[in-house]
Design a protein around this motif. Structure first.
Motif, short mmCIF file in Angstrom:
data_model
loop_
_atom_site.label_atom_id
_atom_site.label_comp_id
_atom_site.label_asym_id
_atom_site.label_seq_id
_atom_site.Cartn_x
_atom_site.Cartn_y
_atom_site.Cartn_z
N ASP A 151 0.83 -1.21 0.00
CA ASP A 151 0.00 0.00 0.00
C ASP A 151 0.86 1.26 0.00
OD1 ASP A 151 0.81 -0.60 2.53
OD2 ASP A 151 -1.21 -0.62 3.41
N ARG A 152 2.06 1.17 0.58
CA ARG A 152 2.95 2.35 0.55
C ARG A 152 3.51 2.58 -0.84
NH1 ARG A 152 5.27 1.92 6.70
NH2 ARG A 152 3.22 1.26 7.44
N ARG A 168 -8.19 7.68 -0.06
CA ARG A 168 -8.19 6.45 -0.85
C ARG A 168 -7.79 5.24 0.00
NH1 ARG A 168 -4.94 5.06 -6.33
NH2 ARG A 168 -6.50 6.44 -7.19
N HIS A 169 -6.79 5.42 0.85
CA HIS A 169 -6.30 4.28 1.64
C HIS A 169 -6.98 4.22 3.01
CE1 HIS A 169 -3.02 2.90 -1.02
NE2 HIS A 169 -3.00 4.16 -1.39
N ASP A 170 -7.90 5.17 3.25
CA ASP A 170 -8.68 5.18 4.47
C ASP A 170 -7.79 5.20 5.72
OD1 ASP A 170 -11.01 5.33 5.87
OD2 ASP A 170 -11.33 3.16 5.95
N MET A 181 -0.67 8.91 6.62
CA MET A 181 -0.30 8.81 5.21
C MET A 181 1.03 9.50 4.96
SD MET A 181 -0.53 7.90 2.18
CE MET A 181 -2.03 6.92 2.21
N TRP A 193 3.83 7.33 6.31
CA TRP A 193 4.01 6.18 5.40
C TRP A 193 4.86 6.58 4.21
CZ3 TRP A 193 -0.90 3.30 3.38
CH2 TRP A 193 -1.48 2.54 4.41
N ALA A 200 1.99 1.74 -3.52
CA ALA A 200 0.86 2.24 -4.31
C ALA A 200 0.64 3.72 -4.05
CB ALA A 200 -0.41 1.45 -3.97
N ALA A 201 0.87 4.16 -2.81
CA ALA A 201 0.68 5.58 -2.48
C ALA A 201 1.71 6.44 -3.22
CB ALA A 201 0.78 5.80 -0.97
N LEU A 218 -4.72 10.72 -1.00
CA LEU A 218 -4.17 9.40 -0.68
C LEU A 218 -4.74 8.87 0.63
CD1 LEU A 218 -0.45 10.14 -1.63
CD2 LEU A 218 -1.95 8.51 -2.80
#
Lengths: 210, 179
Positions: free
Chosen positions: B133-134, B154-156, B162, B165, B136-137, B151
């Motif tokens: 997920d990182r 999107r990643h909640d 965020m 991360w 992807a961010a 972001l």
């Protein structure tokens, strides 16, 4: 690497990535003048450029005519004053010549015609001594939520804001090097929030010694 | 045109060569158009931005230093930078939401990975060392111009999470790429 170095490096990374909020982005942009920070930014651009192959190509229309018209405007038509001067020289009436001379403004040191690529907008700039007068010649000022901002671009320096424009704006100014470019961008009311042009460049023109 | 043919063109543009400027447009506009469409979302805004980007290419070409990187990398950086300025200057949150929904799948396509070379292969390998997920961010920010707020939504996760991360991910990426 010290804590400050790491902060700078992360700021450069976030600047390149583009995740910074507007204000922090403006701060980072100003620091690009520091060679050390600029080098960090260039390093991150190179590092992350490995993702560039993932941008697919897309058909692009031929925008060169518009781009060239904006960057390399045709020589401006002879001004009203030049026309008058010819008329004055050929006229035999001394009185007419005297009246004309009285009307002639101080000859500016530099002038620029700041033109949009498609007709519409035109500002004229005249620099005499340390004062520049910028006048709207055609087109109109934007609505209340937006503003026209004037920029000076000299060589490879970042554009420098000369302020927001009205129908006629007086700007205190030291004489620029020849070939400096004046540009007008569309910005939110109050001017660019980042200190660099954020909206489209609406018109451009080179300052020429007159 | 191979990408390294762009370097002499860009150097000629820096010397105010208008013919080279036209050749550079033909060679590089499709790639930059791709960058701008992906980041800005609409063709009309991308075309507007492309005009702006090439205006800046002419005005700034003399800042390009061939010793420090590829011409295409310099051009893409200029285009991305302009796209991000436009995105961050939007105050219209509605269009940001729309852009979020229209985003393509973030997973890299297999053939893209196979074609990747040099920097691209290295960054690909280093991305594999990050949590999915990182990675992807970071990709979402770079390729789609997403902000921390986008972001986080999107990643909640909370905004600060965020940011942490992403910053840790970037440091890890750098460390891996310098190895």
């Amino acid at each position: 690497m010290t804590a400050t170095d790491q902060d700078d490096d992360l700021l450069a990374a976030e600047y390149v990535l583009g995740t910074l909020p507007l204000e922090d982005r403006a701060l980072a942009e100003r620091r690009l003048r520091e060679p050390g920070f600029a080098a960090r930014v260039a390093e991150w651009e190179r590092r992350l450029s490995g993702l560039n192959p993932e941008f697919a190509e897309a058909p692009a229309p031929d925008l060169m005519p518009a781009i060239e018209a904006r960057l390399f405007p045709q020589a401006p038509a002879p001004s009203r004053w030049q026309g008058l001067r010819l008329w004055g020289a050929s006229a035999l009436s001394a009185l007419a010549v005297v009246a004309y001379l009285a009307l002639t403004p101080v000859q500016p040191d530099f002038t620029a015609v700041i033109l949009a690529e498609t007709g519409g907008l035109e500002y004229d700039a005249q620099l005499s001594g340390r004062q520049m007068v910028v006048s709207l010649k055609s087109g109109s000022l934007p609505g209340p939520d937006q503003a026209h901002e004037l920029w000076l671009i000299v060589g490879d320096a970042a554009p420098v804001s000369l302020g927001l424009l009205g129908a006629e704006t007086r700007i205190a100014f030291a004489a620029p090097p020849e070939g400096a470019i004046l540009a007008v961008s569309l910005e939110p009311a109050g001017g660019s929030p980042t200190g660099q042009p954020t909206g489209p460049v609406l018109a451009l023109g080179a300052l020429k010694r007159s | 045109m191979p990408e390294d043919a762009l370097t002499p063109l860009l150097l000629s543009v820096a010397a105010q060569d208008r013919a080279a400027f036209r050749a550079l447009y033909s060679a590089a506009a499709p790639k930059l158009m791709g960058v701008l469409i992906r980041m800005l979302g609409t063709r009309s805004e991308a075309e507007d931005a492309l005009q702006e980007v090439f205006t800046r290419v002419w005005l700034r070409a003399h800042r390009f230093d061939a010793a420090k990187g590829a011409a295409m990398g310099w051009l893409v950086a200029l285009a991305r930078n302009h796209a991000i300025d436009r995105i961050r200057a939007r105050h219209d949150t509605v269009s940001d939401d729309l852009a979020m929904e229209a985003l393509p799948d973030l997973a890299p396509r297999a053939e893209t990975r196979l074609q990747a070379q040099g920097e691209a292969r290295r960054i690909g390998e280093c991305f594999d060392t990050l949590e999915a997920d990182r990675a992807a961010a970071i990709r979402g920010a770079y390729l789609d111009g997403l902000s921390y707020q986008d972001l986080a939504t999107r990643h909640d996760v909370p905004l600060n999470t965020m940011r942490t991360w992403l910053r840790r991910g970037l440091l890890r990426l750098k460390e891996c790429m310098e190895r």
